[in-house]
Design an enzyme around this catalytic site. Sequence first.
Site, short mmCIF file in Angstrom:
data_model
loop_
_atom_site.label_atom_id
_atom_site.label_comp_id
_atom_site.label_asym_id
_atom_site.label_seq_id
_atom_site.Cartn_x
_atom_site.Cartn_y
_atom_site.Cartn_z
N PRO A 53 0.82 -1.22 0.00
CA PRO A 53 0.00 0.00 0.00
C PRO A 53 0.86 1.27 0.00
CG PRO A 53 -0.83 -1.57 1.63
CD PRO A 53 0.47 -2.13 1.11
N CYS A 58 -20.74 27.05 27.69
CA CYS A 58 -21.57 27.63 26.64
C CYS A 58 -23.03 27.20 26.79
CB CYS A 58 -20.97 27.29 25.28
SG CYS A 58 -21.37 28.52 24.04
N HIS A 88 -15.60 29.05 25.60
CA HIS A 88 -15.08 27.68 25.54
C HIS A 88 -13.65 27.63 26.09
CE1 HIS A 88 -18.27 25.66 23.25
NE2 HIS A 88 -18.46 26.86 22.73
N GLU A 133 -33.65 29.42 21.33
CA GLU A 133 -33.13 28.38 20.45
C GLU A 133 -34.07 27.16 20.46
OE1 GLU A 133 -29.15 27.19 21.42
OE2 GLU A 133 -28.94 25.94 19.64
N GLU A 147 -11.93 25.23 27.05
CA GLU A 147 -11.15 24.06 26.61
C GLU A 147 -10.27 24.37 25.41
OE1 GLU A 147 -14.35 24.54 26.19
OE2 GLU A 147 -15.18 23.55 24.41
N1 GLN Z 1 -26.54 26.82 21.12
C1 GLN Z 1 -26.03 27.84 21.97
C2 GLN Z 1 -25.83 29.15 21.25
O1 GLN Z 1 -25.74 29.18 20.05
C3 GLN Z 1 -24.74 27.42 22.62
C4 GLN Z 1 -23.63 27.22 21.65
C5 GLN Z 1 -22.48 26.45 22.22
O2 GLN Z 1 -22.63 25.75 23.20
N2 GLN Z 1 -21.34 26.52 21.60
O3 GLN Z 1 -25.77 30.18 21.87
#
Ligand code: GLN
Length: 552
Positions: free
Chosen positions: A190, A382, A521, A406, A523
């Site tokens: 391969p 978030c 975020h 949402e 992370e």
């Molecule tokens: N859905 C939510 C928003 O758009 C959170 C987005 C997320 O967790 N990254 O605000």
Amino acid sequence: MSARFIFITGGVVSSLGKGLASASLGALLQARGYRVRLRKLDPYLNVDPGTMNPIQHGEVFVTDDGAETDLDLGHYERFTGVNARRSDSVTTGQIYSTLLTKERRGDYLGGTVQVIPHVTDLIKEFILKDTDQEDFVLCEIGGTVGDIEGLPFLEAIRQLGYELGRERVMYIHLTLVPYIAAAKELKTKPTQHSVKELRSIGIQPDILLCRADREIPMSERRKIALFCNIREEAVIQALDVGSIYEVPRRYSEQGFDNEVLKSFNLKPVNVSPDLTRWDEILTRVQNPKGEVTVAIVGKYTGIGDAYKSLGEALDHAGIANQVRVHVRWIDAAGFEKEDVAKALSDVDAVLVPGGFGERGVNGKLAAITYARENKKPYLGICFGMQLAVIEFARNVLGIKDAASSEFGAYEDKDGKGPLVGLMTEWMRGNVLETRNSGSDLGGTMRLGAYDCSIAAGSIAQKAYSSTSISERHRHRYEVNMAYREQLEGQGLIFSGLSPSGHLPEIVEMRDHPWFVGVQFHPELKSRPFAPHPLFSSFIQAAMTKGSQKKAA
Ligand code: GLN
């Protein structure tokens, strides 16, 4: 001296870990004293992965300057500590979008617009852009050699090799050498075919990085070298390892960085790479002093790539506290109130990560209720913060229809608007940004790094040891400030706000050992060498038996 370019392609099959290999080479070159930058070229037609399903494509990584990119940029940042920029990620979609705008504007002066040279020129322009500060620019080409859509990229890097010359360009090809159990043999065919394919496009790789699950005998390496027209020492074996932090050291032992430098005719700044920090991390990973279990209640569980940075950030927090962090993935969809105690009573902490859409909302809310009532350390990221606020409003303030626009309809009885709603305008530095419900889905969220001011004495402030931070965002909705007084009155504190004071960035619970929700975020900014303070503090709280006892 202008930057040198290293192009990394993959062959045989996908998922060989090209991103990690590239990131590791970046780390090795840094350890030799060079400045590096890593880039990803993705052949798919989406403009960016922002609108792609994480189940299919893995996590969307966000840069400080607000680009939604491939998760490999996360590996690059974590391994090199160099912040990626918008200009480090490009897709065929972006190239064509630029090209078609130029064409409509008349920039091509009546000429026929073609893949070669127009598309390839734009690709080359992208590769060369913003590179004057670097010694090496490593460009990883997504996909596998032989894919139709990858051809313009391969053609562009072939041309660059010709234009910049051998002193400034080299090619690395990552392949697989599979073990066939019935024959009890590792097979080189391969790899031979993949290199043949690459050579038919005009690219002769300088180094082959061969993934294998066992030692490749010298005779086989010699065979690969002969058939692929590569020096024997440049056939590097990349064997499976137990921890990703082991990769740079192992690659270096196989002579990978030496071969790269040799290919450029370079005498390295550092004669041997300084890998002390990698060794230290590995020692800590391999010698944990304890262990904790964190439940992640989300939608894309079971697919590690969908929460790549999150898993890494938890690992880093484990490194910081020298404990092993186990993750119990819980699929929020179908997770009912009745399941909660059974699933969460023996975990040390609960985390609800970022997410979109209604599916799984009730399961996540149930998990949050459990963490709040049982005083389990809770980190909401978030969507996980927005839901924590909703949970509190519903169950503590008694606002039964509290929701986010949402999902779920709400009745605006008091004119305050929804608890979590679409923000139509906000400031980024001095610039006003806007969005509305009719905006495109791609690229219209609050994206990238924003500053946040933290209240003195809060859990967040203690974790960060600072009252002023910057974190990356990726969301469309915001917690509504109109509810602040009511929420704070009952103990949910807005401990972090945007500098203007208009957007809630961090909430935390007064009567709880560790309950924090963040709109950003964290992370995305955690690194093995610099574990994220919030994650470290969260894991430290999880280690405290006190909170567990209270839960019992
Ligand atoms: N859905 C939510 C928003 O758009 C959170 C987005 C997320 O967790 N990254 O605000």
